[in-house]
Design a protein around this motif. Sequence first.
Motif: not given
Length: 271
Positions: A201-202, A196-199, A184
């Motif tokens: 985290y991945k 971006s948040r999704d990228k 996190e």
Amino acid sequence: MDKIIGFIGCGNMTKAMIGGIIKSNLVNPKNLIISDIHKKNLDFVSNKYNVKTVNDNKELAKKSDIIVLAIKPNIYNLVIDEIKDFVKKDVIIVTIAAGKSINNVEIEFGKDIKIVRTMPNTPVFVGEGMTGICYNDKISKEELEEVVGIFKCFGKTEIIDEKLMDVVVSTSGSSPAYVFMFIEAMADAAVLDGMSRDKAYKMAAQSVLGAAKMVLETGKHPGELKDMVCSPGGTTIEAVISLEEDAFRASVIKAMRKCTQKSKEMAKTTI
């Protein structure tokens, strides 16, 4: 395995374990029995896995060769008192509760009984669990292999001395939380810098996964692997120095020792 395995308690851990057992073809679904006070949990595993469910722990105890006590530590004494006169003579009791020693469980049963104490962690949900295992002197080599085989269905296992079980709690039982916080934090930094948040985290999660696999599969010391990434005067060593300035490793060690101590304190309150 042709033994009947019973699970008392049908929470998330039990569901993950059942899924792994069936996926690995370790036992036929008809050889699994699950009991729980919540009908919706029983309906879920019955519909998804075609296993037998009951709402009577005594009925489960009468039929099971291996019983997994997948319940909260604070109700162990109540459940054991309910089933102790109904279990089979050679039943194997498997515990998965923090703070419940083998001696404590033996006392609650009030008779000679075979006990395997385990501490799995939440990555069992994705087939990548880590389980510490210890056992009493009534468990045979073959019986131990059977229980270890169950936990290998959803991850890795390690046989340890019971005196180290509190260390297992901090090293693998609780540690996924530390790793989630690390991922996190990495993602937050990436978002701060425009990703971006999704990228974020991945990329952070996959990097942690890949790094862990390198430790396990290469056999190299983590420090050596770290050095391989740190080019002279490069970006990685700059980040490593910053982490050291903020006592990164010392903070992790301190947190884990607090976790171990808490586990020891919990054990004292259940004896």
